[in-house]
Motif scaffolding. Structure first.
Motif, PDB file in Angstrom:
ATOM      1  N   PRO A   1     109.168 -46.733  -8.021  1.00 45.07           N
ATOM      2  CA  PRO A   1     109.443 -48.252  -7.790  1.00 45.07           C
ATOM      3  C   PRO A   1     108.751 -48.882  -8.880  1.00 45.07           C
ATOM      4  CG  PRO A   1     107.795 -47.353  -6.065  1.00 45.07           C
ATOM      5  CD  PRO A   1     108.421 -46.077  -7.001  1.00 45.07           C
ATOM      6  N   THR A   2     107.625 -48.648  -9.373  1.00 48.25           N
ATOM      7  CA  THR A   2     106.795 -49.444 -10.267  1.00 48.25           C
ATOM      8  C   THR A   2     107.113 -48.984 -11.804  1.00 48.25           C
ATOM      9  OG1 THR A   2     104.881 -48.142  -9.838  1.00 48.25           O
ATOM     10  CG2 THR A   2     104.949 -50.093  -8.397  1.00 48.25           C
ATOM     11  N   TRP A   3     108.131 -48.220 -12.069  1.00 52.05           N
ATOM     12  CA  TRP A   3     108.185 -47.555 -13.268  1.00 52.05           C
ATOM     13  C   TRP A   3     109.390 -48.504 -14.065  1.00 52.05           C
ATOM     14  CZ3 TRP A   3     111.339 -42.838 -14.972  1.00 52.05           C
ATOM     15  CH2 TRP A   3     110.996 -42.620 -16.447  1.00 52.05           C
ATOM     16  N   ALA A   4     108.796 -49.419 -15.042  1.00 57.74           N
ATOM     17  CA  ALA A   4     109.615 -50.241 -15.955  1.00 57.74           C
ATOM     18  C   ALA A   4     110.768 -49.554 -16.707  1.00 57.74           C
ATOM     19  CB  ALA A   4     108.976 -51.176 -16.582  1.00 57.74           C
ATOM     20  N   LYS A   5     110.394 -48.481 -17.030  1.00 59.48           N
ATOM     21  CA  LYS A   5     111.326 -47.914 -18.305  1.00 59.48           C
ATOM     22  C   LYS A   5     112.272 -46.872 -17.423  1.00 59.48           C
ATOM     23  CE  LYS A   5     108.035 -47.549 -22.073  1.00 59.48           C
ATOM     24  NZ  LYS A   5     107.360 -46.568 -23.231  1.00 59.48           N
ATOM     25  N   GLY A   6     112.388 -46.747 -16.111  1.00 63.74           N
ATOM     26  CA  GLY A   6     113.314 -46.016 -15.458  1.00 63.74           C
ATOM     27  C   GLY A   6     114.760 -46.561 -15.854  1.00 63.74           C
ATOM     28  N   PRO A   7     115.297 -47.637 -15.661  1.00 64.12           N
ATOM     29  CA  PRO A   7     116.613 -47.959 -16.233  1.00 64.12           C
ATOM     30  C   PRO A   7     117.105 -47.408 -17.336  1.00 64.12           C
ATOM     31  CG  PRO A   7     115.470 -49.637 -14.844  1.00 64.12           C
ATOM     32  CD  PRO A   7     114.349 -48.808 -15.252  1.00 64.12           C
ATOM     33  N   GLU A   8     116.020 -47.436 -18.493  1.00 63.35           N
ATOM     34  CA  GLU A   8     116.641 -47.085 -19.732  1.00 63.35           C
ATOM     35  C   GLU A   8     116.544 -45.643 -19.949  1.00 63.35           C
ATOM     36  OE1 GLU A   8     113.074 -47.791 -22.965  1.00 63.35           O
ATOM     37  OE2 GLU A   8     113.102 -49.458 -21.805  1.00 63.35           O
ATOM     38  N   ARG A   9     115.820 -44.968 -19.069  1.00 65.29           N
ATOM     39  CA  ARG A   9     115.470 -43.615 -19.256  1.00 65.29           C
ATOM     40  C   ARG A   9     116.494 -42.816 -18.618  1.00 65.29           C
ATOM     41  NH1 ARG A   9     113.044 -41.262 -23.236  1.00 65.29           N
ATOM     42  NH2 ARG A   9     112.803 -39.503 -22.102  1.00 65.29           N
ATOM     43  N   TYR A  10     117.157 -43.088 -17.640  1.00 65.94           N
ATOM     44  CA  TYR A  10     117.889 -42.153 -16.444  1.00 65.94           C
ATOM     45  C   TYR A  10     119.082 -42.134 -17.326  1.00 65.94           C
ATOM     46  CZ  TYR A  10     121.007 -41.180 -13.064  1.00 65.94           C
ATOM     47  OH  TYR A  10     121.699 -40.558 -12.123  1.00 65.94           O
ATOM     48  N   PRO A  11     119.846 -42.878 -18.156  1.00 62.60           N
ATOM     49  CA  PRO A  11     120.916 -42.355 -18.819  1.00 62.60           C
ATOM     50  C   PRO A  11     120.780 -41.136 -19.477  1.00 62.60           C
ATOM     51  CG  PRO A  11     121.020 -44.763 -19.027  1.00 62.60           C
ATOM     52  CD  PRO A  11     119.537 -44.300 -18.273  1.00 62.60           C
ATOM     53  N   LEU A  12     119.624 -40.874 -20.092  1.00 58.71           N
ATOM     54  CA  LEU A  12     119.359 -39.661 -20.993  1.00 58.71           C
ATOM     55  C   LEU A  12     119.241 -38.390 -20.023  1.00 58.71           C
ATOM     56  CD1 LEU A  12     116.230 -41.245 -23.220  1.00 58.71           C
ATOM     57  CD2 LEU A  12     118.786 -41.188 -23.651  1.00 58.71           C
ATOM     58  N   SER A  13     118.829 -38.485 -18.955  1.00 59.93           N
ATOM     59  CA  SER A  13     119.048 -37.375 -17.993  1.00 59.93           C
ATOM     60  C   SER A  13     120.174 -37.135 -17.286  1.00 59.93           C
ATOM     61  CB  SER A  13     117.757 -37.353 -16.840  1.00 59.93           C
ATOM     62  OG  SER A  13     116.451 -37.039 -17.616  1.00 59.93           O
ATOM     63  N   ALA A  14     120.916 -38.266 -16.857  1.00 57.75           N
ATOM     64  CA  ALA A  14     122.106 -38.288 -16.209  1.00 57.75           C
ATOM     65  C   ALA A  14     123.159 -37.157 -16.484  1.00 57.75           C
ATOM     66  CB  ALA A  14     122.822 -39.492 -15.932  1.00 57.75           C
ATOM     67  N   PRO A  15     123.478 -36.848 -17.579  1.00 56.54           N
ATOM     68  CA  PRO A  15     124.671 -35.796 -18.162  1.00 56.54           C
ATOM     69  C   PRO A  15     124.139 -34.705 -17.659  1.00 56.54           C
ATOM     70  CG  PRO A  15     124.084 -37.414 -19.971  1.00 56.54           C
ATOM     71  CD  PRO A  15     122.976 -37.825 -18.994  1.00 56.54           C
ATOM     72  N   ALA A  16     122.732 -34.251 -17.292  1.00 58.76           N
ATOM     73  CA  ALA A  16     122.520 -32.972 -16.942  1.00 58.76           C
ATOM     74  C   ALA A  16     122.996 -32.554 -15.455  1.00 58.76           C
ATOM     75  CB  ALA A  16     121.027 -32.723 -16.840  1.00 58.76           C
ATOM     76  N   PHE A  17     123.190 -33.571 -14.832  1.00 58.24           N
ATOM     77  CA  PHE A  17     123.753 -33.364 -13.200  1.00 58.24           C
ATOM     78  C   PHE A  17     125.204 -32.978 -13.288  1.00 58.24           C
ATOM     79  CE2 PHE A  17     120.594 -37.014 -12.792  1.00 58.24           C
ATOM     80  CZ  PHE A  17     119.498 -36.453 -13.165  1.00 58.24           C
ATOM     81  N   ASP A  18     125.985 -33.128 -14.452  1.00 57.82           N
ATOM     82  CA  ASP A  18     127.170 -32.712 -14.620  1.00 57.82           C
ATOM     83  C   ASP A  18     127.587 -31.324 -14.469  1.00 57.82           C
ATOM     84  OD1 ASP A  18     127.951 -35.680 -14.584  1.00 57.82           O
ATOM     85  OD2 ASP A  18     128.026 -35.782 -16.801  1.00 57.82           O
ATOM     86  N   ASN A  19     126.625 -30.600 -14.489  1.00 60.41           N
ATOM     87  CA  ASN A  19     126.972 -29.154 -14.520  1.00 60.41           C
ATOM     88  C   ASN A  19     127.583 -28.826 -13.207  1.00 60.41           C
ATOM     89  OD1 ASN A  19     126.115 -26.316 -13.213  1.00 60.41           O
ATOM     90  ND2 ASN A  19     124.726 -26.635 -15.058  1.00 60.41           N
TER      91      ASN A  19
END
Length: 300
Positions: free
Chosen positions: A184-202
């Motif tokens: 909840p206190t990580w400011a970079k989360g919104p910009e970093r999430y799109p980098l990992s999200a494609p891995a969930f398309d497995n």
């Protein structure tokens, strides 16, 4: 630092594991293991730094993530803790690594802790996110404090057909919500999430995730071939390898308690470090602290 590595593949008895490799092939090996719902991107600022120091760094995609695939359509898409540990052992064998340093959090931390507990001769040292990650499955039916139960809502959601459909239809939105709630206190989360999200398309992501959260509460049977390991884990074996536990003070799943209740599970060198302002995604939120923990153990 964010140096990309080419994705390589290697076949194990169960999986064709996709992994990223950094550093010289002759370097001392380190395996960096991600969790749910994350990816190797969590180590983008750590793997290259270790490689620059001469280490051989392997960052695999766990079963159900990214390009990693099951070898057979008939294999149970298990997410149980023993399956994750067996995958790690199989990967080390396929890469001809008799021994390696391990670093992991969440699912990856569970795999690393199990291998460290049951096969200590294979583990040089261990950096674990949130301490002793072995599940006490026989005790899983006992209710916990209401605040703890509230934080586990997503697990109970996955126990239902509605949860399966929700994860199937909304996997990226749901996983993004978990990122926000858990860090909840990580400011970079919104910009970093799109980098990992494609891995969930497995194609196996949903089935593996659902099985993981059902098995740990004894709502789904495990892989019969791994029953012996699950039986061994019911005894909550201790970890003897040199270990540093990193805990996020702002972890939305399980914030670090003032008293370290995991210390009794570690019989060798052990140190717990609580990281202020850090949530659940420890290596990605606190790469410097994670790197330091690894180097402190490797240079002991």
């Amino acid at each position: 630092m964010n140096t990309e590595a080419l994705i390589q593949n290697i076949k194990t008895p169960t999986l064709t594991v996709a992994y990223e490799e950094h550093g010289p092939a002759t370097g001392d090996p380190i395996l960096l293991l991600h969790g749910f719902p994350y990816s190797p991107r969590g180590y983008d600022d750590i793997a290259p730094a270790l490689a620059a120091r001469g280490y051989r760094v392997i960052v695999p995609y766990l079963r159900g993530y990214g390009p990693t695939r099951f070898n057979s359509p008939d294999t149970l898409r298990s997410g149980q803790q023993a399956a994750l540990a067996q995958d790690l052992l199989d990967l080390m064998d396929a890469l001809a690594l008799p021994k390696a340093a391990l670093c992991g959090y969440d699912w990856g931390g569970r795999a690393a802790c199990i291998v460290a507990a049951l096969w200590p001769e294979r583990v040089r040292c261990l950096v674990t996110g949130d301490g002793y990650n072995l599940q006490n499955i026989p005790g899983s039916t006992q209710p916990q404090a209401p605040e703890t139960e509230h934080r586990l809502w997503y697990q109970y959601y996955f126990h239902t057909p509605r949860g399966v459909e929700g994860l199937t239809k909304n996997r990226r939105d749901l996983c993004e919500l978990l990122w926000k709630l858990w860090s909840p206190t990580w400011a970079k989360g919104p910009e970093r999430y799109p980098l990992s999200a494609p891995a969930f398309d497995n194609p196996d992501f949903v089935e593996v995730v659902i099985h993981s959260y059902r098995h740990r509460f004894m709502y789904a049977p495990g892989d019969p071939a791994l029953a012996w390991m699950e039986e061994a884990l019911t005894r909550q074996p201790s970890i003897s390898v040199p270990t540093i536990s990193l805990c996020g003070a702002d972890d939305g799943v399980g914030p670090a308690e003032e008293i370290d209740e995991d210390i009794e599970h570690f019989t060798g060198f052990y140190e717990r470090r609580v990281l202020a302002g850090v949530g659940h995604n420890i290596p990605e939120e606190a790469p410097e602290a994670t790197l330091k923990a690894l180097l402190d153990l490797l240079q002991r």
